[in-house]
Write a protein that holds these residues in place. Structure first.
Motif, mmCIF file in Angstrom:
data_model
loop_
_atom_site.group_PDB
_atom_site.id
_atom_site.type_symbol
_atom_site.label_atom_id
_atom_site.label_comp_id
_atom_site.label_asym_id
_atom_site.label_seq_id
_atom_site.Cartn_x
_atom_site.Cartn_y
_atom_site.Cartn_z
ATOM 1 N N PRO A 1 0.800 -1.229 0.000
ATOM 2 C CA PRO A 1 0.000 0.000 0.000
ATOM 3 C C PRO A 1 0.834 1.281 0.000
ATOM 4 N N CYS A 2 2.149 1.168 0.185
ATOM 5 C CA CYS A 2 3.013 2.346 0.138
ATOM 6 C C CYS A 2 3.408 2.710 -1.281
ATOM 7 N N SER A 3 3.048 1.876 -2.237
ATOM 8 C CA SER A 3 3.468 2.131 -3.614
ATOM 9 C C SER A 3 2.561 3.150 -4.283
ATOM 10 N N GLY A 4 3.210 4.093 -4.953
ATOM 11 C CA GLY A 4 2.491 5.096 -5.720
ATOM 12 C C GLY A 4 2.481 4.722 -7.184
ATOM 13 N N SER A 5 2.160 5.684 -8.022
ATOM 14 C CA SER A 5 2.036 5.399 -9.451
ATOM 15 C C SER A 5 3.370 4.993 -10.068
ATOM 16 N N ARG A 6 4.468 5.590 -9.624
ATOM 17 C CA ARG A 6 5.770 5.251 -10.202
ATOM 18 C C ARG A 6 6.149 3.804 -9.925
ATOM 19 N N ARG A 7 5.986 3.393 -8.686
ATOM 20 C CA ARG A 7 6.351 2.023 -8.332
ATOM 21 C C ARG A 7 5.400 1.028 -8.997
ATOM 22 N N LEU A 8 4.127 1.372 -9.093
ATOM 23 C CA LEU A 8 3.182 0.468 -9.749
ATOM 24 C C LEU A 8 3.494 0.319 -11.234
ATOM 25 N N VAL A 9 3.979 1.379 -11.874
ATOM 26 C CA VAL A 9 4.403 1.265 -13.273
ATOM 27 C C VAL A 9 5.532 0.254 -13.390
ATOM 28 N N ASP A 10 6.489 0.302 -12.441
ATOM 29 C CA ASP A 10 7.595 -0.664 -12.454
ATOM 30 C C ASP A 10 7.089 -2.084 -12.241
ATOM 31 N N TYR A 11 6.184 -2.267 -11.273
ATOM 32 C CA TYR A 11 5.625 -3.598 -11.022
ATOM 33 C C TYR A 11 4.913 -4.140 -12.264
ATOM 34 N N LEU A 12 4.125 -3.302 -12.898
ATOM 35 C CA LEU A 12 3.380 -3.742 -14.086
ATOM 36 C C LEU A 12 4.319 -4.016 -15.253
ATOM 37 N N ALA A 13 5.390 -3.236 -15.366
ATOM 38 C CA ALA A 13 6.358 -3.474 -16.449
ATOM 39 C C ALA A 13 7.050 -4.817 -16.262
ATOM 40 N N ARG A 14 7.333 -5.192 -15.016
ATOM 41 C CA ARG A 14 7.936 -6.506 -14.745
ATOM 42 C C ARG A 14 7.010 -7.644 -15.151
ATOM 43 N N GLU A 15 5.704 -7.386 -15.072
ATOM 44 C CA GLU A 15 4.728 -8.403 -15.456
ATOM 45 C C GLU A 15 4.411 -8.349 -16.952
ATOM 46 N N GLY A 16 5.078 -7.452 -17.683
ATOM 47 C CA GLY A 16 4.876 -7.369 -19.121
ATOM 48 C C GLY A 16 3.695 -6.509 -19.534
ATOM 49 N N ILE A 17 3.249 -5.632 -18.654
ATOM 50 C CA ILE A 17 2.133 -4.737 -18.980
ATOM 51 C C ILE A 17 2.719 -3.340 -19.189
ATOM 52 N N PRO A 18 2.890 -2.908 -20.445
ATOM 53 C CA PRO A 18 3.425 -1.562 -20.681
ATOM 54 C C PRO A 18 2.329 -0.519 -20.458
ATOM 55 N N ILE A 19 2.585 0.407 -19.556
ATOM 56 C CA ILE A 19 1.587 1.419 -19.217
ATOM 57 C C ILE A 19 2.315 2.671 -18.746
ATOM 58 N N SER A 20 1.739 3.820 -19.035
ATOM 59 C CA SER A 20 2.371 5.076 -18.637
ATOM 60 C C SER A 20 1.991 5.429 -17.203
ATOM 61 N N ARG A 21 2.809 6.301 -16.621
ATOM 62 C CA ARG A 21 2.553 6.715 -15.247
ATOM 63 C C ARG A 21 1.251 7.511 -15.149
ATOM 64 N N ASP A 22 0.973 8.337 -16.152
ATOM 65 C CA ASP A 22 -0.262 9.124 -16.130
ATOM 66 C C ASP A 22 -1.488 8.219 -16.110
ATOM 67 N N ARG A 23 -1.437 7.157 -16.903
ATOM 68 C CA ARG A 23 -2.588 6.255 -16.945
ATOM 69 C C ARG A 23 -2.756 5.539 -15.605
ATOM 70 N N VAL A 24 -1.642 5.111 -15.015
ATOM 71 C CA VAL A 24 -1.721 4.452 -13.707
ATOM 72 C C VAL A 24 -2.277 5.428 -12.674
ATOM 73 N N ARG A 25 -1.812 6.679 -12.721
ATOM 74 C CA ARG A 25 -2.301 7.682 -11.772
ATOM 75 C C ARG A 25 -3.796 7.905 -11.956
ATOM 76 N N ASN A 26 -4.263 7.993 -13.198
ATOM 77 C CA ASN A 26 -5.691 8.180 -13.448
ATOM 78 C C ASN A 26 -6.506 6.986 -12.973
ATOM 79 N N LEU A 27 -6.002 5.776 -13.218
ATOM 80 C CA LEU A 27 -6.728 4.583 -12.775
ATOM 81 C C LEU A 27 -6.735 4.479 -11.249
ATOM 82 N N MET A 28 -5.650 4.883 -10.614
ATOM 83 C CA MET A 28 -5.631 4.883 -9.149
ATOM 84 C C MET A 28 -6.645 5.884 -8.605
ATOM 85 N N ARG A 29 -6.711 7.060 -9.218
ATOM 86 C CA ARG A 29 -7.671 8.071 -8.778
ATOM 87 C C ARG A 29 -9.093 7.573 -8.989
#
Length: 171
Positions: free
Chosen positions: A71-99
């Motif tokens: 739960p301490c992960s923000g949009s930047r860290r979640l982008v890294d986690y998703l990239a490791r899983e092979g999901i290419p996504i931008s930080r803006d999109r992750v931030r919007n989906l989190m919001r």
């Protein structure tokens, strides 16, 4: 007739409720006039919400699962986690989906008002019992106001007798 219709609409504030009030077959008011009376843009009247794509729902579910793990992960860290899983996504999109899902990173907020050591505190040199009229003694204070994107400083000058704010400034 117009006043009765307008009174009925004043209790509504949500755009969805206002859209329900528009009568497409009204004999007296056309749609443009009704929208103007309701302060409702016509584009809002005709807007049809689109369904969320299945791929977006899968990404939102994965973001939610990753957030539950960390739960301490923000949009930047979640982008890294998703990239490791092979999901290419931008930080803006992750931030919007989190919001959109109401997720916010949990982290230590800055402590900007930390009192100093007792030797660093300064006593009030004004005897408040001797303040007897307006504009005899003024005091000032500055405070930090956090915003969604950044912060503001608020400075206020207060008359100590009347407790009126003489001046203030945001920066």
């Amino acid at each position: 007739m117009e006043l009765e219709w307008l009174k009925k609409s004043l209790s509504c504030s949500d755009a969805r409720e206002l859209r329900k009030l528009v009568d497409h077959d009204h004999p007296e008011f056309n749609i443009g006039r009704q929208c103007a009376l309701l302060s409702l843009p016509r584009s809002t009247l005709y807007y049809q919400p689109t369904a969320v794509r299945e791929s977006t729902l899968r990404i939102m579910a994965r973001i939610d699962a990753l957030y539950l793990e960390d739960p301490c992960s923000g949009s930047r860290r979640l982008v890294d986690y998703l990239a490791r899983e092979g999901i290419p996504i931008s930080r803006d999109r992750v931030r919007n989906l989190m919001r959109r899902t109401g997720l916010r990173a949990i982290y230590q907020k800055p402590r900007t008002t930390v009192p100093g050591k007792p030797s660093e505190r300064f006593p009030c040199l004004v005897d408040l019992k001797q303040v007897t009229r307006v504009d005899q003694v003024w005091a000032t204070d500055i405070t930090y106001i956090p915003l969604q994107k950044g912060f503001l400083y608020l400075v206020a000058i207060v008359d100590l007798f009347s407790r009126d704010v003489r001046s203030w400034k945001l920066s």
